[in-house]
Design a protein around this motif. Structure first.
Motif, PDB file in Angstrom:
ATOM      1  N   CYS A  48       1.159  -1.696  -0.230  1.00  0.00           N
ATOM      2  CA  CYS A  48       0.134   0.209  -0.246  1.00  0.00           C
ATOM      3  C   CYS A  48       1.206   1.577  -0.341  1.00  0.00           C
ATOM      4  O   CYS A  48       2.283   1.146   0.430  1.00  0.00           O
ATOM      5  CB  CYS A  48      -1.079   0.103   0.662  1.00  0.00           C
ATOM      6  N   TYR A  55      -4.803  -1.374  -1.639  1.00  0.00           N
ATOM      7  CA  TYR A  55      -3.937  -2.749  -0.891  1.00  0.00           C
ATOM      8  C   TYR A  55      -3.619  -3.105  -2.903  1.00  0.00           C
ATOM      9  O   TYR A  55      -4.276  -2.962  -3.746  1.00  0.00           O
ATOM     10  CB  TYR A  55      -4.385  -3.410  -0.184  1.00  0.00           C
ATOM     11  N   LEU A 111     -10.559  -0.149  -1.204  1.00  0.00           N
ATOM     12  CA  LEU A 111     -10.596  -0.207   0.500  1.00  0.00           C
ATOM     13  C   LEU A 111     -12.532   0.120   0.541  1.00  0.00           C
ATOM     14  O   LEU A 111     -12.938   0.270   1.758  1.00  0.00           O
ATOM     15  CB  LEU A 111      -9.581   0.574   1.086  1.00  0.00           C
ATOM     16  N   LYS A 127      -7.298 -12.931   3.982  1.00  0.00           N
ATOM     17  CA  LYS A 127      -7.598 -13.041   5.308  1.00  0.00           C
ATOM     18  C   LYS A 127      -7.599 -13.743   6.189  1.00  0.00           C
ATOM     19  O   LYS A 127      -7.733 -13.657   7.207  1.00  0.00           O
ATOM     20  CB  LYS A 127      -7.816 -11.701   5.941  1.00  0.00           C
ATOM     21  N   GLN A 157      -2.503  -3.776   7.099  1.00  0.00           N
ATOM     22  CA  GLN A 157      -3.086  -2.858   7.831  1.00  0.00           C
ATOM     23  C   GLN A 157      -3.394  -1.620   9.047  1.00  0.00           C
ATOM     24  O   GLN A 157      -3.414  -0.405   8.197  1.00  0.00           O
ATOM     25  CB  GLN A 157      -4.991  -3.507   8.112  1.00  0.00           C
ATOM     26  N   CYS A 160      -1.085   0.782   7.095  1.00  0.00           N
ATOM     27  CA  CYS A 160      -1.281   1.412   5.706  1.00  0.00           C
ATOM     28  C   CYS A 160      -2.148   2.443   6.376  1.00  0.00           C
ATOM     29  O   CYS A 160      -1.783   4.004   5.525  1.00  0.00           O
ATOM     30  CB  CYS A 160      -1.606   0.314   4.970  1.00  0.00           C
TER      31      CYS A 160
END
Length: 183
Positions: A48, A55, A111, A127, A157, A160
């Motif tokens: 990212c 992403y 996102l 994930k 995450q 980011c």
């Protein structure tokens, strides 16, 4: 100019990069405003940056026969594969290929939760992996340890989000360039 191999260790952690965390077979690095999560196997990575506010997932092209596209487009622009987490149901995916000689294909994960495209589904599958993440083409199956992937993704995450939040106010004030709209 053609970009370097996205899963090359120097591309992921060029000189001056900071290692933010190591999670078993997974490493998170930061170089300026670019955060990268990559597997030691060099088969899978995510990145990212404040420039994209998304992403980007990279997957090694394990079978050149799985690259397809419209005949009038050279090189063929898509890598087709099937992926799954642990023993869950496999799903089909298509990632972009920039150059015919590329060793990796890219999926752009938007996102915004209102988007439910195949790249968002790929991110959800990744994930959900707890022990193994696997993908297959007609050439065979590649499996990657996912034992430490969940905490690695959580940290990725968070990192980011920090750069998105720090830079969003600048990005939102800038108008969308017209040449971007013409692509």
């Amino acid at each position: 100019m053609k970009p370097g191999n996205p899963l090359d260790s120097q591309a992921w952690a060029p000189e001056g990069s900071e290692t933010l965390g190591r999670f078993g077979d997974w490493t998170i690095t930061k170089n300026d405003a670019v955060i990268t999560l990559h597997s030691d196997t060099r088969n899978l990575a995510a990145r990212c940056s404040d420039a994209t506010m998304t992403y980007m997932a990279f997957i090694r092209i394990s079978d050149l026969g799985s690259i397809t596209g419209r005949p009038e487009v050279k090189p063929p622009p898509y890598f087709n594969f099937t992926a799954w987490a642990d023993s869950n149901e496999p799903a089909n995916f298509t990632f972009l290929v920039s150059y015919a000689s590329d060793a990796y294909a890219t999926g752009i994960v938007v996102l915004n939760p209102k988007f439910a495209d195949q790249n968002t589904k790929f991110w959800a599958v990744l994930k959900s992996a707890r022990s193994r993440f696997s993908y297959r083409t007609s050439n065979g199956t590649i499996s990657i340890s996912a034992v430490d992937l969940s905490p690695a993704i959580a940290r990725f995450q968070r990192e980011c989000f920090k750069i998105f939040k720090a830079n969003a106010h600048h990005r939102l004030r800038e108008p969308v360039p017209l040449d971007w709209l013409r692509r």
